[in-house]
Design an enzyme around this catalytic site. Structure first.
Site, mmCIF file in Angstrom:
data_model
loop_
_atom_site.group_PDB
_atom_site.id
_atom_site.type_symbol
_atom_site.label_atom_id
_atom_site.label_comp_id
_atom_site.label_asym_id
_atom_site.label_seq_id
_atom_site.Cartn_x
_atom_site.Cartn_y
_atom_site.Cartn_z
ATOM 1 N N TYR A 135 -4.166 -0.857 7.740
ATOM 2 C CA TYR A 135 -4.511 -0.422 6.488
ATOM 3 C C TYR A 135 -4.585 1.169 6.405
ATOM 4 O O TYR A 135 -4.274 1.907 5.564
ATOM 5 C CB TYR A 135 -5.748 -1.087 5.969
ATOM 6 C CG TYR A 135 -6.376 -0.723 4.859
ATOM 7 C CD1 TYR A 135 -5.886 -1.185 3.490
ATOM 8 C CD2 TYR A 135 -7.427 0.173 4.783
ATOM 9 C CE1 TYR A 135 -6.575 -0.823 2.282
ATOM 10 C CE2 TYR A 135 -7.901 0.481 3.599
ATOM 11 C CZ TYR A 135 -7.476 0.206 2.401
ATOM 12 O OH TYR A 135 -8.107 0.629 1.267
ATOM 13 N N ASN A 169 0.974 -1.198 -0.122
ATOM 14 C CA ASN A 169 0.043 -0.229 -0.070
ATOM 15 C C ASN A 169 0.850 1.239 0.189
ATOM 16 O O ASN A 169 0.376 2.131 -0.373
ATOM 17 C CB ASN A 169 -0.918 0.065 1.018
ATOM 18 C CG ASN A 169 -1.777 -1.019 1.114
ATOM 19 O OD1 ASN A 169 -2.174 -1.977 0.206
ATOM 20 N ND2 ASN A 169 -2.772 -1.079 2.200
ATOM 21 N N SER A 221 -7.568 5.817 0.069
ATOM 22 C CA SER A 221 -8.831 5.251 0.659
ATOM 23 C C SER A 221 -9.398 6.478 1.394
ATOM 24 O O SER A 221 -8.665 7.127 2.341
ATOM 25 C CB SER A 221 -8.533 4.206 1.608
ATOM 26 O OG SER A 221 -9.698 3.970 2.138
ATOM 27 N N LYS A 263 -2.743 4.036 4.237
ATOM 28 C CA LYS A 263 -3.565 4.979 3.539
ATOM 29 C C LYS A 263 -3.238 6.478 3.718
ATOM 30 O O LYS A 263 -3.034 7.164 2.896
ATOM 31 C CB LYS A 263 -4.869 4.770 3.249
ATOM 32 C CG LYS A 263 -5.120 3.169 2.428
ATOM 33 C CD LYS A 263 -4.580 3.133 1.416
ATOM 34 C CE LYS A 263 -4.626 1.823 0.493
ATOM 35 N NZ LYS A 263 -4.347 2.192 -0.881
#
Length: 135
Positions: free
Chosen positions: A120, A76, A107, A124
Site C-alpha cells: 500500500y 491504487n 496517502s 501511494k
C-alpha cells in the site's frame, strides 16, 4: 453536473447527493479502475459526448490490502494512471481541448512508508511520484 464512476451502484447515495442541490445533475456509471486503458477511454467518450465538458477528475479509488498485491497496485496506481491518461486525451490543449484539473487522492504513506503495509505504501508513493511528474 456530477458524474460518479464506481464499481458499486448505490441509488440511495445518488438520491442523497441529488437532494443536497436539486439543480445539480448526478449521474452514475459503473466503472472498475482496473479495466484496460481502452475501456476507460470508451467510457469517457460516452461521458464527454453527453456532457461536452468535464472540468475536474478526482481519482479517489483505493484499497488497503497487502495480501492482494496485484489488486492493490492495480487499484491504487495503475487504475489512477489509466484514468488520468485517458482523460488527458480529451483535455489536451495542444489538440484543442479545454484542459482540466486532476485531483489524485494519495496517502501520508506515499511520503512516509509504514512497515505494516509496504505494498500500500509503495502504491501511494507511486501516486505521489506520478502526480508530481505530470504536474
Amino acid at each position: 453536473n456530477l458524474v460518479i464512476l464506481d464499481r458499486i451502484d448505490n441509488p440511495a447515495a445518488i438520491a442523497e447527493l441529488k437532494a443536497i442541490n436539486p439543480k445539480v445533475t448526478v449521474t452514475f456509471y459503473p466503472y472498475d479502475v482496473t479495466v484496460p486503458l481502452a475501456e476507460t477511454t470508451k467510457l469517457l467518450k460516452t461521458i464527454f459526448a453527453q456532457l461536452k465538458t468535464v472540468d475536474v477528475l478526482i481519482n479517489g479509488a483505493g484499497i488497503l490490502d497487502d495480501h492482494q498485491i496485484e489488486r492493490t497496485i492495480a487499484v491504487n496506481f495503475t487504475g489512477l494512471v489509466n484514468t488520468t491518461t485517458a482523460i488527458l486525451d480529451f483535455w489536451d490543449k495542444r489538440k484543442g481541448g479545454p484542459g482540466g484539473v486532476i485531483c489524485n487522492i494519495g496517502s501520508v504513506t506515499g511520503f512516509n512508508a509504514i512497515y505494516q503495509v509496504p505494498v500500500y505504501s509503495a502504491s501511494k508513493a507511486a501516486v505521489v511520484s506520478f502526480t508530481q511528474s505530470i504536474a
